[in-house]
Design a protein around this motif. Structure first.
Motif, PDB file in Angstrom:
ATOM      1  N   PRO A   1     131.566  39.772 -21.737  1.00 38.52           N
ATOM      2  CA  PRO A   1     131.806  38.559 -20.952  1.00 38.52           C
ATOM      3  C   PRO A   1     131.512  38.779 -19.468  1.00 38.52           C
ATOM      4  O   PRO A   1     131.605  39.891 -18.954  1.00 38.52           O
ATOM      5  CB  PRO A   1     133.291  38.287 -21.167  1.00 38.52           C
ATOM      6  CG  PRO A   1     133.872  39.618 -21.471  1.00 38.52           C
ATOM      7  CD  PRO A   1     132.798  40.381 -22.188  1.00 38.52           C
TER       8      PRO A   1
ATOM      9  N   GLU B   1     133.854  34.741 -14.949  1.00 36.85           N
ATOM     10  CA  GLU B   1     133.537  33.360 -14.612  1.00 36.85           C
ATOM     11  C   GLU B   1     134.572  32.723 -13.694  1.00 36.85           C
ATOM     12  O   GLU B   1     134.484  31.535 -13.388  1.00 36.85           O
ATOM     13  CB  GLU B   1     133.465  32.518 -15.895  1.00 36.85           C
ATOM     14  CG  GLU B   1     132.498  33.067 -16.904  1.00 36.85           C
ATOM     15  CD  GLU B   1     132.681  32.458 -18.288  1.00 36.85           C
ATOM     16  OE1 GLU B   1     131.674  32.247 -18.958  1.00 36.85           O
ATOM     17  OE2 GLU B   1     133.831  32.187 -18.678  1.00 36.85           O
TER      18      GLU B   1
ATOM     19  N   ARG C   1     138.374  30.569 -23.783  1.00 38.64           N
ATOM     20  CA  ARG C   1     138.583  31.824 -24.522  1.00 38.64           C
ATOM     21  C   ARG C   1     139.622  31.650 -25.635  1.00 38.64           C
ATOM     22  O   ARG C   1     139.467  32.184 -26.731  1.00 38.64           O
ATOM     23  CB  ARG C   1     139.027  32.943 -23.584  1.00 38.64           C
ATOM     24  CG  ARG C   1     138.001  33.323 -22.562  1.00 38.64           C
ATOM     25  CD  ARG C   1     136.868  34.108 -23.201  1.00 38.64           C
ATOM     26  NE  ARG C   1     135.922  34.522 -22.179  1.00 38.64           N
ATOM     27  CZ  ARG C   1     134.640  34.246 -22.193  1.00 38.64           C
ATOM     28  NH1 ARG C   1     134.120  33.569 -23.194  1.00 38.64           N
ATOM     29  NH2 ARG C   1     133.856  34.640 -21.234  1.00 38.64           N
TER      30      ARG C   1
ATOM     31  N   CYS D   1     136.161  38.072 -29.871  1.00 34.90           N
ATOM     32  CA  CYS D   1     136.849  36.969 -29.190  1.00 34.90           C
ATOM     33  C   CYS D   1     138.108  37.473 -28.486  1.00 34.90           C
ATOM     34  O   CYS D   1     138.384  37.087 -27.347  1.00 34.90           O
ATOM     35  CB  CYS D   1     137.209  35.872 -30.185  1.00 34.90           C
ATOM     36  SG  CYS D   1     135.781  35.114 -30.971  1.00 34.90           S
TER      37      CYS D   1
ATOM     38  N   ARG E   1     137.122  39.407 -25.371  1.00 33.71           N
ATOM     39  CA  ARG E   1     136.777  38.515 -24.252  1.00 33.71           C
ATOM     40  C   ARG E   1     138.014  37.848 -23.659  1.00 33.71           C
ATOM     41  O   ARG E   1     138.112  37.662 -22.447  1.00 33.71           O
ATOM     42  CB  ARG E   1     135.744  37.481 -24.715  1.00 33.71           C
ATOM     43  CG  ARG E   1     134.358  38.072 -24.893  1.00 33.71           C
ATOM     44  CD  ARG E   1     133.311  37.016 -25.162  1.00 33.71           C
ATOM     45  NE  ARG E   1     133.339  36.551 -26.535  1.00 33.71           N
ATOM     46  CZ  ARG E   1     132.598  37.056 -27.511  1.00 33.71           C
ATOM     47  NH1 ARG E   1     131.776  38.056 -27.279  1.00 33.71           N
ATOM     48  NH2 ARG E   1     132.667  36.564 -28.731  1.00 33.71           N
TER      49      ARG E   1
END
Length: 152
Positions: free
Chosen positions: A78, A81, A102, A115, A118
């Motif tokens: 990832p 962000e 997420r 998942c 992240r």
């Protein structure tokens, strides 16, 4: 790289402390009175607990790094962000949006370690270490239980 050096330095300092404390514990036991023997045993317990904690932490970091390397090889690491203020603090609205994405990804595929990895990174980027460690532990558990890694 800086984090690895700091981890090694701290681990070395802790091991030094364990050796010094262990020596004091043995010295107290060597005196031979009931009180000093009791204190000596108590002092010896502290390095044992500390060594166990250091071992568990080192294993956790090694496993998390293996997952990161595997995810990097897949091109799935990832990107941070999160929007940050001028002081470097995470913008709350940005964090909420990333966490929502997420969490939704994790809820859609709860058995996918990627998942959870992240999600752990998103928590860490936002400074929520307890949740980051919990999510990373879950990712490690799922990775260890996945059929692809069992065959390796």
């Amino acid at each position: 790289m800086r984090a690895k050096i700091m981890y090694f330095v701290m681990a070395t300092v802790l091991v030094g402390f364990f050796v010094l404390a262990g020596g004091r514990g043995v010295a107290l036991i060597g005196i031979g009175t009931p009180l000093t023997v009791t204190f000596g045993i108590a002092v010896l317990v502290l390095p044992v607990i500390g060594a166990w904690f250091l071992w568990q932490n080192t294993r956790f970091v090694q496993r998390a790094n293996r997952l990161a390397a595997e995810l990097d090889a897949e091109g799935g690491l990832p990107v941070d962000e999160l929007v940050r203020t001028a002081s470097g603090r995470v913008d709350r609205a940005s964090a909420d949006a990333v966490f929502a994405a997420r969490r939704a990804e994790t809820e859609d595929t709860p058995g996918d370690w990627r998942c959870w990895f992240r999600l752990a990174v998103a928590y860490r980027d936002a400074g929520d270490t307890p949740r980051a460690r919990e999510a990373m532990r879950h990712a490690i558990t799922l990775h260890g239980a996945s059929p692809a890694t069992a065959a390796e």
